[in-house]
Scaffold this motif. Structure first.
Motif, mmCIF file in Angstrom:
data_model
loop_
_atom_site.group_PDB
_atom_site.id
_atom_site.type_symbol
_atom_site.label_atom_id
_atom_site.label_comp_id
_atom_site.label_asym_id
_atom_site.label_seq_id
_atom_site.Cartn_x
_atom_site.Cartn_y
_atom_site.Cartn_z
ATOM 1 N N ALA A 139 0.827 -1.202 0.000
ATOM 2 C CA ALA A 139 0.000 0.000 0.000
ATOM 3 C C ALA A 139 0.862 1.252 0.000
ATOM 4 N N GLU A 140 1.942 1.242 0.766
ATOM 5 C CA GLU A 140 2.811 2.427 0.852
ATOM 6 C C GLU A 140 3.497 2.724 -0.485
ATOM 7 N N THR A 141 4.072 1.702 -1.110
ATOM 8 C CA THR A 141 4.797 1.961 -2.360
ATOM 9 C C THR A 141 3.837 2.316 -3.495
ATOM 10 N N ASN A 142 2.640 1.702 -3.496
ATOM 11 C CA ASN A 142 1.657 2.071 -4.511
ATOM 12 C C ASN A 142 1.100 3.463 -4.256
ATOM 13 N N LEU A 143 0.961 3.824 -2.981
ATOM 14 C CA LEU A 143 0.549 5.186 -2.632
ATOM 15 C C LEU A 143 1.596 6.188 -3.123
ATOM 16 N N ALA A 144 2.870 5.837 -2.977
ATOM 17 C CA ALA A 144 3.939 6.710 -3.459
ATOM 18 C C ALA A 144 3.813 6.959 -4.965
ATOM 19 N N TYR A 145 3.558 5.890 -5.706
ATOM 20 C CA TYR A 145 3.397 6.014 -7.162
ATOM 21 C C TYR A 145 2.202 6.887 -7.509
ATOM 22 N N ALA A 146 1.066 6.668 -6.824
ATOM 23 C CA ALA A 146 -0.137 7.451 -7.117
ATOM 24 C C ALA A 146 0.070 8.922 -6.778
ATOM 25 N N ALA A 154 6.730 15.441 -3.350
ATOM 26 C CA ALA A 154 7.441 15.447 -2.077
ATOM 27 C C ALA A 154 6.971 14.298 -1.195
ATOM 28 N N GLN A 155 5.661 14.077 -1.145
ATOM 29 C CA GLN A 155 5.128 12.986 -0.327
ATOM 30 C C GLN A 155 5.476 11.619 -0.905
ATOM 31 N N ALA A 156 5.667 11.556 -2.223
ATOM 32 C CA ALA A 156 5.907 10.266 -2.870
ATOM 33 C C ALA A 156 7.153 9.585 -2.312
ATOM 34 N N LEU A 157 8.257 10.317 -2.193
ATOM 35 C CA LEU A 157 9.492 9.724 -1.691
ATOM 36 C C LEU A 157 9.337 9.274 -0.245
ATOM 37 N N GLU A 158 8.603 10.034 0.560
ATOM 38 C CA GLU A 158 8.401 9.662 1.958
ATOM 39 C C GLU A 158 7.725 8.294 2.065
ATOM 40 N N HIS A 159 6.707 8.081 1.244
ATOM 41 C CA HIS A 159 5.987 6.808 1.321
ATOM 42 C C HIS A 159 6.802 5.666 0.701
ATOM 43 N N ALA A 160 7.615 5.975 -0.301
ATOM 44 C CA ALA A 160 8.496 4.948 -0.861
ATOM 45 C C ALA A 160 9.512 4.488 0.183
ATOM 46 N N GLU A 161 10.029 5.431 0.953
ATOM 47 C CA GLU A 161 10.966 5.071 2.015
ATOM 48 C C GLU A 161 10.267 4.292 3.122
ATOM 49 N N ARG A 162 9.037 4.681 3.403
ATOM 50 C CA ARG A 162 8.272 3.976 4.423
ATOM 51 C C ARG A 162 8.031 2.516 4.028
ATOM 52 N N ALA A 163 7.840 2.270 2.735
ATOM 53 C CA ALA A 163 7.582 0.910 2.258
ATOM 54 C C ALA A 163 8.739 -0.028 2.591
ATOM 55 N N ALA A 171 10.948 -5.917 -3.087
ATOM 56 C CA ALA A 171 11.728 -5.484 -4.250
ATOM 57 C C ALA A 171 11.132 -4.250 -4.927
ATOM 58 N N GLU A 172 9.826 -4.252 -5.129
ATOM 59 C CA GLU A 172 9.239 -3.107 -5.825
ATOM 60 C C GLU A 172 9.371 -1.829 -5.005
ATOM 61 N N GLY A 173 9.359 -1.956 -3.693
ATOM 62 C CA GLY A 173 9.580 -0.787 -2.849
ATOM 63 C C GLY A 173 10.957 -0.179 -3.091
ATOM 64 N N TRP A 174 11.981 -1.043 -3.207
ATOM 65 C CA TRP A 174 13.329 -0.549 -3.497
ATOM 66 C C TRP A 174 13.397 0.083 -4.890
ATOM 67 N N PHE A 175 12.714 -0.527 -5.845
ATOM 68 C CA PHE A 175 12.739 0.033 -7.207
ATOM 69 C C PHE A 175 12.070 1.407 -7.248
ATOM 70 N N ASN A 176 10.901 1.537 -6.621
ATOM 71 C CA ASN A 176 10.233 2.828 -6.613
ATOM 72 C C ASN A 176 11.055 3.879 -5.881
ATOM 73 N N ARG A 177 11.687 3.469 -4.806
ATOM 74 C CA ARG A 177 12.543 4.418 -4.087
ATOM 75 C C ARG A 177 13.704 4.861 -4.972
ATOM 76 N N ALA A 178 14.270 3.923 -5.730
ATOM 77 C CA ALA A 178 15.358 4.271 -6.649
ATOM 78 C C ALA A 178 14.887 5.306 -7.672
ATOM 79 N N PHE A 179 13.698 5.123 -8.200
ATOM 80 C CA PHE A 179 13.162 6.048 -9.197
ATOM 81 C C PHE A 179 13.004 7.451 -8.617
ATOM 82 N N PHE A 180 12.400 7.544 -7.431
ATOM 83 C CA PHE A 180 12.168 8.863 -6.836
ATOM 84 C C PHE A 180 13.480 9.543 -6.461
ATOM 85 N N LEU A 181 14.446 8.767 -5.964
ATOM 86 C CA LEU A 181 15.758 9.348 -5.645
ATOM 87 C C LEU A 181 16.463 9.846 -6.902
#
Length: 285
Positions: A139-146, A154-163, A171-181
């Protein structure tokens, strides 16, 4: 045209009228157990949801099977129907974890329809149930994407890190975090994240393309070119497999082959990837 004015000679019935109300039919609406003062008039779902609960006993509904219906709708790209199935699953589910999974998948279906505002709301509903469960990271990583698609970067990276804080093996949490970073210009941190995603089994053309772009940002052009070539080859192989599968299906239909049954389709949680079989299969940097 016939002039009906003054025509009062029509013989109307002089019956005795209706007796007591029929048990099966009543003009009076059912009494809803809802306080009107607490209902948002914009929320068009409240009457439907209340009638569902009143007319259908929750004991008569298998919420897990209803969840499978929604997942099957996603499999055939019927996302609007999927959102309805998932919402009813959440309403009927007596198990919080099942309800959370339903809200998370409802968000996925809304995101597929590019209804990111609704997707954000569904993911937040899921996280309100439990912010630490096995579905919370999804839910957190998908929330980050949405949020990213909705313009809340700004909120997207916070939720990706939370995931990845909730589930460091996601794995997808790490990938999304990589994208936002990477989007913020933090290429070195992004490279560590995308490598973790790959170690956890998320190795596809999209992930490799992202890694190639990050390597280019770091000036590692030779390695970036190699990774990009591998991504391109992987994409071509995937496209070839799709073509072969379509040709095979066309041949089966021409030869009277049977369509796949439900048992032939593997249902998985959207956004979730298989975890390694042992702790030795990966190591964070």
């Amino acid at each position: 045209m016939t002039d009906r004015e003054g025509d009062s000679d029509h013989p109307f019935s002089e019956g005795e009228g209706f007796g007591d109300d029929y048990d099966e039919f009543d003009l009076d609406p059912p009494e809803l157990g809802v306080d009107p003062a607490k209902v948002d008039p914009v929320d068009s779902r409240v009457v439907t949801d209340t009638l569902d609960r009143q007319n259908i006993d929750s004991d008569e509904v298998d919420a897990s099977e209803l969840l499978d219906v929604g997942l099957n709708y996603i499999q055939i790209n019927r996302f609007e129907q999927a959102t309805e199935a998932f919402e009813r699953t959440a309403n009927f589910a007596e198990d919080d974890l099942l309800a959370q999974e339903a809200w998370t998948n409802k968000g996925v279906a809304h995101a597929e329809l590019e209804e990111y505002d609704e997707a954000i709301g569904a993911y937040r509903e899921a996280l309100q149930i439990d912010s630490e469960s096995e579905h919370a990271a999804t839910a957190e990583t998908n929330l980050a994407y949405a949020l990213w698609e909705f313009g809340e970067t700004a909120q997207a990276l916070e939720h990706a890190e939370r995931a990845v804080e909730i589930d460091e093996r996601f794995a997808e949490g790490w990938f999304n975090r990589a994208f936002f970073l990477s989007e913020r210009g933090l290429a070195e941190e992004a490279l560590h994240c995308v490598d973790n995603a790959i170690r956890l089994g998320m190795r596809n053309s999209q992930v490799l393309e992202e890694k190639a772009e990050i390597l280019e940002e770091l000036g590692e052009y030779d390695e970036a070119e190699e990774i990009a070539e591998e991504a391109n080859e992987m994409r071509e192989r995937a496209e070839q497999r799709v073509m072969e599968e379509r040709e095979e299906m066309a041949g089966q239909q021409a030869g009277g082959g049977r369509p796949p049954n439900r048992e032939d389709v593997e249902i998985t949680d959207p956004g979730r990837v298989p975890e390694p079989e042992s702790d030795d299969d990966w190591q964070l940097e």
